[in-house]
Design an enzyme around this catalytic site. Structure first.
Site, PDB file in Angstrom:
ATOM      1  N   ASP A   1       0.857  -1.178   0.000  1.00  0.00           N
ATOM      2  CA  ASP A   1       0.000   0.000   0.000  1.00  0.00           C
ATOM      3  C   ASP A   1       0.898   1.235   0.000  1.00  0.00           C
ATOM      4  O   ASP A   1       1.795   1.350   0.835  1.00  0.00           O
ATOM      5  CB  ASP A   1      -0.892  -0.048   1.248  1.00  0.00           C
ATOM      6  CG  ASP A   1      -1.979   1.017   1.209  1.00  0.00           C
ATOM      7  OD1 ASP A   1      -2.112   1.711   0.184  1.00  0.00           O
ATOM      8  OD2 ASP A   1      -2.688   1.146   2.226  1.00  0.00           O
ATOM      9  N   ASP A  15      -3.477   2.438  -5.485  1.00  0.00           N
ATOM     10  CA  ASP A  15      -2.246   2.436  -4.676  1.00  0.00           C
ATOM     11  C   ASP A  15      -2.075   1.181  -3.836  1.00  0.00           C
ATOM     12  O   ASP A  15      -1.339   1.179  -2.863  1.00  0.00           O
ATOM     13  CB  ASP A  15      -2.214   3.682  -3.782  1.00  0.00           C
ATOM     14  CG  ASP A  15      -3.264   3.628  -2.696  1.00  0.00           C
ATOM     15  OD1 ASP A  15      -4.274   2.930  -2.869  1.00  0.00           O
ATOM     16  OD2 ASP A  15      -3.058   4.284  -1.663  1.00  0.00           O
ATOM     17  N   GLU A  16      -2.748   0.115  -4.226  1.00  0.00           N
ATOM     18  CA  GLU A  16      -2.775  -1.060  -3.367  1.00  0.00           C
ATOM     19  C   GLU A  16      -2.773  -2.336  -4.209  1.00  0.00           C
ATOM     20  O   GLU A  16      -3.505  -2.422  -5.195  1.00  0.00           O
ATOM     21  CB  GLU A  16      -4.080  -1.005  -2.574  1.00  0.00           C
ATOM     22  CG  GLU A  16      -4.060  -1.626  -1.220  1.00  0.00           C
ATOM     23  CD  GLU A  16      -5.461  -1.533  -0.604  1.00  0.00           C
ATOM     24  OE1 GLU A  16      -5.883  -2.521  -0.025  1.00  0.00           O
ATOM     25  OE2 GLU A  16      -6.115  -0.484  -0.743  1.00  0.00           O
TER      26      GLU A  16
HETATM   27 MG    MG Z   1      -2.517   3.992   0.434  1.00  0.00          MG
END
Ligand code: MG
Length: 399
Positions: A14, A109-110
């Site tokens: 993340d 973002d993961e």
């Molecule tokens: Mg994040």
């Protein structure tokens, strides 16, 4: 803890305060300031992402911007620039692809990575990926590692909280196999997937505060209260999650890679390996009647750091020699001749279907394609070792 006989190794990555981190790279004056990316307060905007400095004031994502301003009057508000974030995200995701073909991108973002096939410890792999993301994109990422997606995600959530006092957490937390129950027991129930406000409230009324409490609650009581979800809740509380990664299918490519039994620096071995891989890739391209627009080389060094270099070709190809020449050229340009190599890989990507019908014997490339088609047929009929190209035989004799 899972039904699988083989224990998996799953990494959850993340990016830390991703939108804000990108903005900080773009605008130096934002560094360490409380700011938030999101909509304007007078337009009922909400916080999409906020800097760690803003978080110290109690600002968090999904909060109305007007409320965030009340908590932190000096909060700087930045309008989101999604195209920019998308570009950065793609850069990070392509770094992840150096480490596994099994990637499930959960959001911008993961992502989850299945690195079960790598022999190194999960936290060591995560550290290497983290360093590479840092050096190539200047972004900070946090990692959770465990034997399934649920635990890996939780490990990341816990790790990030532990390192909150720093500007960016950049945390790495591994849940050691066999110690899952110990890790889960003290965590608050609402950290589990599927526990929202309503469920949490009911659980609180039942006197269940932690995941540990949940494991001690009889299953039939949970089913009575929550139906089917009750069973799932109990399963998650016990750290059981057999779901596979949902790999994005449109990342189509044909690839081959080779991990050496010991790290090497022998250019001839690499050359032979690349030739072998090119033949396999070419064969599969022709079998699928597709052509590759991009050839990508992958190198993993002895310290596990992994790099890819690629070339976009002016014409899509399916010929072994072009794939090989391109791969070898990339290798010669990239390798510093000092670093020991642990793995070499070659892939053909950006595949297109029969892009144009050329007349036979039009040029050198077509002549080769005809020859290769004949070779493919022989291989199919008599096995793949029946035909070897002269260059390869010559090379083997030299050794
Ligand atoms: Mg994040």
């Amino acid at each position: 803890m899972t039904k699988h006989s083989k224990i998996r190794k799953i990494i959850h990555m993340d990016l830390d305060a991703f939108f804000c981190a990108v903005e900080e790279l773009e605008q130096e004056n934002l560094k360490e300031k409380p700011f938030a990316v999101g909509g304007k307060p007078d337009e009922r905007g909400v916080v999409s992402s906020c800097s760690y400095a803003a978080r110290r004031f109690g600002v968090h994502s999904a909060m109305p911007m007007s409320q965030a301003l009340k908590l932190c009057p000096e909060l700087v508000i930045i309008s989101p620039r999604h195209a920019l974030y998308q570009k950065k995200s793609e850069q990070v995701m392509s770094i992840l692809q150096n480490y596994s073909a099994l990637i499930e991108q959960v959001s911008i973002d993961e992502a989850f990575l299945d690195v079960s096939d790598m022999s190194e410890d999960g936290d060591k792999i995560a550290q290497t990926i983290k360093n590479q993301i840092r050096s190539e994109t200047n972004l900070s990422a946090s990692f959770g590692i465990a034997q399934n997606k649920l635990l890996a995600k939780l490990a990341n959530d816990v790790g990030k909280k532990r390192y909150r006092e720093k500007n960016y957490p950049g945390s790495i937390l591994l849940v050691v196999n066999g110690r899952e129950a110990e890790f889960l027991a003290p965590l608050s129930v609402d950290m589990l997937w599927g526990v929202g406000k309503k469920t949490k409230l009911i659980l609180m009324e039942m006197g269940i505060k932690t995941i540990g409490d949940l494991t001690k609650t009889p299953l039939n009581l949970l089913i009575q209260k929550f139906g089917k979800n009750g069973a799932l809740l109990s399963q998650y509380a016990n750290g059981i999650d057999d779901r596979p990664l949902e790999v994005n299918q449109d990342l189509k490519s044909i690839s081959q890679e080779m991990t050496f039994s010991k790290d090497i620096m022998d250019r001839d071995v690499i050359r032979l390996e690349l030739m072998e891989m090119s033949e396999m890739i070419g064969h599969r391209l022709r079998a699928h009647k597709v052509f590759a627009s991009t050839i990508r080389l992958k190198i993993r060094y002895a310290d596990f750091s992994t790099y890819t270099r690629q070339v976009h070709l002016s014409h899509p190809v399916d010929q072994d020699t072009i794939i090989f020449d391109t791969g070898l050229k990339l290798f010669n340009e990239f390798w510093d001749q000092r670093s020991k190599i642990r793995l070499i890989g070659l892939s053909a990507t950006q595949l297109v279907e029969g892009f144009e019908q050329l007349s036979f014997w039009q040029n050198e490339a077509d002549r080769e394609r005809l020859l290769l088609n004949a070779v493919d047929k022989l291989k199919e009929k008599y096995g793949k070792n029946i035909v070897k190209k002269a260059t390869k035989l010559d090379h083997k004799k030299e050794k």
